[in-house]
Design a protein around this motif. Structure first.
Motif, short mmCIF file in Angstrom:
data_model
loop_
_atom_site.label_atom_id
_atom_site.label_comp_id
_atom_site.label_asym_id
_atom_site.label_seq_id
_atom_site.Cartn_x
_atom_site.Cartn_y
_atom_site.Cartn_z
N GLY A 14 0.81 -1.22 0.00
CA GLY A 14 0.00 0.00 0.00
C GLY A 14 0.84 1.26 0.00
O GLY A 14 0.56 2.22 -0.72
N LEU A 15 1.91 1.26 0.82
CA LEU A 15 2.78 2.44 0.88
C LEU A 15 3.61 2.61 -0.39
O LEU A 15 3.68 3.70 -0.96
N VAL A 16 4.24 1.53 -0.83
CA VAL A 16 5.19 1.64 -1.95
C VAL A 16 4.47 1.78 -3.28
O VAL A 16 4.79 2.66 -4.09
N VAL A 17 3.48 0.93 -3.53
CA VAL A 17 2.78 0.94 -4.81
C VAL A 17 1.54 1.84 -4.76
O VAL A 17 1.31 2.67 -5.65
N GLY A 18 0.74 1.68 -3.70
CA GLY A 18 -0.52 2.41 -3.63
C GLY A 18 -0.35 3.91 -3.61
O GLY A 18 -1.06 4.65 -4.32
N LYS A 19 0.60 4.40 -2.81
CA LYS A 19 0.83 5.85 -2.75
C LYS A 19 1.30 6.38 -4.10
O LYS A 19 0.84 7.43 -4.57
N ALA A 20 2.25 5.67 -4.72
CA ALA A 20 2.78 6.14 -6.00
C ALA A 20 1.68 6.18 -7.06
O ALA A 20 1.53 7.16 -7.79
N VAL A 21 0.90 5.11 -7.14
CA VAL A 21 -0.18 5.06 -8.13
C VAL A 21 -1.25 6.10 -7.82
O VAL A 21 -1.74 6.79 -8.72
N GLY A 22 -1.62 6.24 -6.54
CA GLY A 22 -2.67 7.18 -6.17
C GLY A 22 -2.32 8.63 -6.43
O GLY A 22 -3.09 9.38 -7.02
N VAL A 23 -1.13 9.04 -5.99
CA VAL A 23 -0.72 10.44 -6.16
C VAL A 23 -0.46 10.75 -7.63
O VAL A 23 -0.94 11.77 -8.16
N PHE A 24 0.30 9.89 -8.30
CA PHE A 24 0.60 10.12 -9.71
C PHE A 24 -0.68 10.05 -10.55
O PHE A 24 -0.92 10.89 -11.42
N GLY A 25 -1.53 9.06 -10.28
CA GLY A 25 -2.76 8.90 -11.05
C GLY A 25 -3.71 10.07 -10.86
O GLY A 25 -4.32 10.54 -11.83
N ALA A 26 -3.84 10.56 -9.62
CA ALA A 26 -4.72 11.71 -9.38
C ALA A 26 -4.21 12.96 -10.08
O ALA A 26 -4.98 13.74 -10.64
N THR A 27 -2.89 13.15 -10.08
CA THR A 27 -2.30 14.30 -10.79
C THR A 27 -2.56 14.20 -12.28
O THR A 27 -2.92 15.19 -12.94
N TRP A 28 -2.39 13.00 -12.84
CA TRP A 28 -2.63 12.80 -14.27
C TRP A 28 -4.11 13.04 -14.60
O TRP A 28 -4.43 13.65 -15.63
N LEU A 29 -5.02 12.59 -13.72
CA LEU A 29 -6.45 12.78 -13.98
C LEU A 29 -6.84 14.25 -13.94
O LEU A 29 -7.65 14.71 -14.75
N VAL A 30 -6.26 14.99 -12.97
CA VAL A 30 -6.55 16.43 -12.92
C VAL A 30 -6.12 17.10 -14.22
O VAL A 30 -6.83 17.93 -14.78
#
Length: 441
Positions: free
Chosen positions: A318-334
């Motif tokens: 969750g920390l290593v993969v989830g955070k990276a995917v969540g933060v990067f993915g949300a930025t890309w979606l914005v």
């Protein structure tokens, strides 16, 4: 076909104002020192907990102090988690309020990205943890929020060590994301980790909180008036069953940001922040880390056993993969769902490096682990190992990416590092053009 950006196209991670950039730089220096102290405290705890004198470490954490009649007969470890972390969340509340009232994030278009990134960086790790523990039973699922938090001090300390030429907007983005992340974490703690609620003390806490609010709104700075009110508010919130750190956020939100009359000098929120941030970063968080991070990595319930537990794996991934995917993915979606584009000096590799850095979930993750499984339980120990390994791996991966980006920005010699007319304000904050050579593209 993508629409080419124009001069009016909103820019993500764009450079803010010079006062904000200078303030963020001051915060970064304080948090970097605090992060080093946090790391030293955690290493000391791990070494002591795995030494022949480990029993002395446990006895120290279990030492009880405080009046029993006021429900304040707490162990030193509980005083660190419930008391000292209230100072940490008080500073976080001050910072968040200042950002949205007087900082660059008072503009909705600037606030959208860090808020969206924080939400993405909490949702994806929670889903990953839940997926790993769906078949492990209800008790394991109580830890769903453990990998959702980013540690401000630790993350900024890593960034501070790496950074010599990275754009200032990256530091601002990480700090704001972590502060919003911590606010959402304290909401989660208040809503989902309050096992028993006593309305009497909670309602009584409103009286000293209201008086504290009236005094600070009148710009009263006398510690001998404010500190007792804050302590009574904290004690009553603690007695109510709500985690006492919630009182810290409430007190921080009560402090006004803007000066009543224009003039030199800091506002009250900035004044308190200058006073309490060194205490938070240099004392409160390291002491909590010392008592929270001491876990035995040997024996039947140590490292080997924890790595077969779905809780540990869920926290780590969750920390290593989830955070990276969540933060990067949300930025890309914005960027995808709006007309916004990345600022000229920022590259998607920069965003990815910051997203990895957000996986450092030390302080609040350890706190949520204790609340979810009980301090000293086997699953709490497994949680600590997952948090330590996940935070370490996230830090190493982020360091590899951001050091490469830092070398790039050092080569192009970012203009933010220069002040051609020696007026104390970099030209880039005065509306002058940035040479094409500083672009990260």
């Amino acid at each position: 076909m993508a629409t080419p950006p124009t001069d009016r196209t909103p820019r993500l991670l764009s450079r803010g104002s010079w006062p904000e950039a200078r303030r963020i730089g001051d915060i970064l220096r304080t948090e970097t020192v605090g992060g080093m102290l946090l790391l030293a405290a955690a290493v000391l705890a791990l070494v002591w907990a795995n030494s022949p004198w480990s029993e002395a470490y446990r006895r120290l954490g279990d030492l009880t102090l405080g009046p029993a009649g006021l429900h304040l007969d707490l162990t030193l470890a509980q005083w660190a988690a419930d008391g000292l972390l209230a100072v940490f969340f008080f500073v976080a509340g001050l910072e968040l309020k200042r950002e949205f009232v007087a900082g660059d994030l008072r503009e909705p278009r600037r606030a959208l990205l860090p808020v969206a990134a924080a939400l993405g960086g909490m949702a994806v790790p929670a889903l990953i943890f839940t997926a790993f523990n769906a078949g492990a039973g209800g008790e394991a699922l109580r830890g769903w929020a453990i990998p959702t938090a980013t540690d401000i001090a630790f993350a900024l300390a890593v960034l501070g060590v790496i950074n010599t030429h990275l754009p200032a907007a990256m530091r601002t983005f990480l700090l704001t994301l972590a502060v919003v992340d911590d606010l959402l974490a304290i909401v989660i703690i208040a809503v989902f980790y309050t096992s028993s609620l006593h309305f009497g003390p909670l309602l009584l806490a409103l009286a000293p909180l209201a008086l504290f609010t009236v005094l600070v709104q009148r710009r009263v700075r006398s510690w001998w008036l404010l500190l007792p009110l804050a302590a009574v508010t904290w004690a009553l919130v603690h007695a109510s069953g709500v985690h006492a750190t919630v009182a810290g956020v409430a007190l921080g939100f009560a402090v006004p940001v803007l000066r009543r009359r224009p003039g030199p000098g800091p506002g009250l929120a900035e004044h308190f922040e200058h006073r309490f941030r060194p205490l938070s970063a240099g004392v409160a968080v390291p002491v909590f880390a010392f008592f929270a991070a001491g876990v035995s990595v040997g024996g039947a319930s140590g490292l080997g056993a924890s790595l077969t537990d779905a809780v540990t794996v869920g926290v780590l991934v969750g920390l290593v993969v989830g955070k990276a995917v969540g933060v990067f993915g949300a930025t890309w979606l914005v960027q995808r769902l709006t007309r916004a584009r990345l600022a000229e000096e920022i590259d998607w590799w920069d965003v990815f490096g910051l997203a990895l850095l957000a996986g450092i979930g030390f302080t609040v993750s350890l706190l949520i682990g204790e609340l979810a499984f009980g301090a000293g339980s086997a699953r709490d120990d497994h949680t600590k190992i997952g948090v330590l390994l996940g935070s370490l791996l996230s830090a190493l991966l982020a360091t590899a990416v951001l050091r490469a980006r830092n070398r790039h920005y050092r080569r192009v010699c970012t203009i933010e590092e220069r002040d051609s007319d020696a007026d104390g304000v970099p030209d880039v904050y005065q509306g002058r053009d940035v040479p094409p050579s500083v672009s990260g593209r």
